[in-house]
Design a protein around this motif. Structure first.
Motif, short mmCIF file in Angstrom:
data_model
loop_
_atom_site.label_atom_id
_atom_site.label_comp_id
_atom_site.label_asym_id
_atom_site.label_seq_id
_atom_site.Cartn_x
_atom_site.Cartn_y
_atom_site.Cartn_z
N GLN A 1 -19.57 49.50 -20.72
CA GLN A 1 -19.87 49.98 -22.07
C GLN A 1 -18.66 49.81 -22.97
O GLN A 1 -17.52 49.81 -22.52
N ILE A 2 -18.94 49.70 -24.26
CA ILE A 2 -17.88 49.64 -25.25
C ILE A 2 -17.39 51.06 -25.50
O ILE A 2 -18.16 51.93 -25.89
N THR A 3 -16.12 51.29 -25.25
CA THR A 3 -15.52 52.60 -25.49
C THR A 3 -15.06 52.69 -26.94
O THR A 3 -14.94 51.66 -27.62
N PRO A 4 -14.76 53.89 -27.43
CA PRO A 4 -14.23 53.99 -28.79
C PRO A 4 -12.96 53.16 -28.98
O PRO A 4 -12.79 52.53 -30.03
N GLU A 5 -12.10 53.12 -27.98
CA GLU A 5 -10.86 52.35 -28.08
C GLU A 5 -11.16 50.85 -28.20
O GLU A 5 -10.57 50.14 -29.02
N THR A 6 -12.09 50.38 -27.38
CA THR A 6 -12.47 48.97 -27.44
C THR A 6 -13.16 48.66 -28.76
O THR A 6 -12.94 47.60 -29.35
N ALA A 7 -13.97 49.58 -29.26
CA ALA A 7 -14.62 49.39 -30.56
C ALA A 7 -13.60 49.21 -31.67
O ALA A 7 -13.76 48.37 -32.56
N LEU A 8 -12.52 49.99 -31.62
CA LEU A 8 -11.45 49.85 -32.61
C LEU A 8 -10.79 48.47 -32.52
O LEU A 8 -10.51 47.84 -33.54
N GLU A 9 -10.53 48.02 -31.29
CA GLU A 9 -9.91 46.71 -31.10
C GLU A 9 -10.84 45.58 -31.54
O GLU A 9 -10.40 44.62 -32.17
N LEU A 10 -12.14 45.69 -31.19
CA LEU A 10 -13.09 44.66 -31.62
C LEU A 10 -13.21 44.63 -33.14
O LEU A 10 -13.29 43.56 -33.74
N SER A 11 -13.19 45.80 -33.74
CA SER A 11 -13.25 45.89 -35.19
C SER A 11 -12.08 45.16 -35.84
O SER A 11 -12.27 44.37 -36.78
N ALA B 1 -10.20 42.82 -34.52
CA ALA B 1 -10.20 41.39 -34.19
C ALA B 1 -11.29 40.61 -34.91
O ALA B 1 -11.08 39.47 -35.31
N LEU B 2 -12.46 41.24 -35.08
CA LEU B 2 -13.62 40.51 -35.58
C LEU B 2 -13.99 40.85 -37.02
O LEU B 2 -14.90 40.24 -37.58
N GLY B 3 -13.32 41.85 -37.59
CA GLY B 3 -13.62 42.20 -38.97
C GLY B 3 -14.94 42.92 -39.15
O GLY B 3 -15.54 42.86 -40.22
N MET B 4 -15.41 43.56 -38.11
CA MET B 4 -16.64 44.35 -38.17
C MET B 4 -16.25 45.80 -37.89
O MET B 4 -15.31 46.05 -37.14
N SER B 5 -16.96 46.72 -38.46
CA SER B 5 -16.55 48.12 -38.33
C SER B 5 -16.67 48.61 -36.89
O SER B 5 -17.53 48.15 -36.13
N GLU B 6 -15.82 49.54 -36.56
CA GLU B 6 -15.90 50.16 -35.23
C GLU B 6 -17.21 50.92 -35.06
O GLU B 6 -17.76 51.00 -33.97
N LYS B 7 -17.74 51.44 -36.16
CA LYS B 7 -19.03 52.14 -36.09
C LYS B 7 -20.15 51.18 -35.73
O LYS B 7 -21.09 51.55 -35.03
N PHE B 8 -20.06 49.93 -36.21
CA PHE B 8 -21.04 48.92 -35.84
C PHE B 8 -21.10 48.79 -34.33
O PHE B 8 -22.18 48.83 -33.72
N TRP B 9 -19.94 48.64 -33.68
CA TRP B 9 -19.89 48.46 -32.22
C TRP B 9 -20.35 49.71 -31.48
O TRP B 9 -21.07 49.61 -30.49
N ALA C 1 -24.54 52.56 -28.46
CA ALA C 1 -25.37 53.77 -28.29
C ALA C 1 -26.86 53.42 -28.33
O ALA C 1 -27.63 53.92 -27.50
N ASN C 2 -27.25 52.60 -29.28
CA ASN C 2 -28.66 52.21 -29.37
C ASN C 2 -29.12 51.45 -28.13
O ASN C 2 -30.23 51.66 -27.64
N TYR C 3 -28.28 50.59 -27.61
CA TYR C 3 -28.62 49.84 -26.42
C TYR C 3 -28.76 50.77 -25.21
O TYR C 3 -29.72 50.66 -24.44
N ARG C 4 -27.83 51.70 -25.05
CA ARG C 4 -27.90 52.62 -23.91
C ARG C 4 -29.11 53.55 -24.01
O ARG C 4 -29.74 53.87 -23.00
N LEU C 5 -29.45 53.99 -25.22
CA LEU C 5 -30.66 54.80 -25.40
C LEU C 5 -31.90 54.01 -25.04
O LEU C 5 -32.83 54.53 -24.41
N HIS C 6 -31.93 52.76 -25.44
CA HIS C 6 -33.05 51.88 -25.11
C HIS C 6 -33.21 51.76 -23.59
O HIS C 6 -34.32 51.86 -23.06
N LEU C 7 -32.10 51.55 -22.88
CA LEU C 7 -32.16 51.45 -21.42
C LEU C 7 -32.64 52.75 -20.79
O LEU C 7 -33.43 52.74 -19.85
N ALA C 8 -32.18 53.88 -21.31
CA ALA C 8 -32.60 55.19 -20.78
C ALA C 8 -34.10 55.41 -20.98
O ALA C 8 -34.79 55.88 -20.08
#
Length: 92
Positions: A51-61, A63-71, A76-83
């Motif tokens: 899973q993408i952790t908050p720390e990884t979300a910040l790094e991806l944000s 690096a990729l110019g997308m918000s950490e909230k996006f990641w 979260a939506n993907y994990r809820l879907h799986l559940a």
């Protein structure tokens, strides 16, 4: 208005990450170096085993110019879907 509403398709964060890498011409190793994450972490996110952790979300944000909230929302939506799928499977 009795139309049946169909939820938006749920996409795994790893699939979005692959598309972003392809668009930039980057490898997983490139992203690992940019984000200061182990290459294994990037690979596991892409394979949907990590899973993408908050720390990884910040790094991806950064690096990729997308918000950490996006990641985080994508994860979260993907994990809820799986559940939900798991619960439906148990009930059938």
């Amino acid at each position: 208005m009795n139309k049946k509403l169909i939820p938006a398709r749920v996409v795994a964060p790893g699939r979005i990450l692959v598309r972003e890498l392809e668009a930039r011409g980057w490898t997983q190793k490139d992203l690992a170096e940019i984000t200061n994450r182990p290459p294994q972490t990037i690979n596991e996110i892409i394979r949907e085993t990590k899973q993408i952790t908050p720390e990884t979300a910040l790094e991806l944000s950064a690096a990729l110019g997308m918000s950490e909230k996006f990641w985080m929302n994508l994860e979260a939506n993907y994990r809820l879907h799986l559940a939900k799928k798991q619960i439906q499977f148990r009930q059938s």
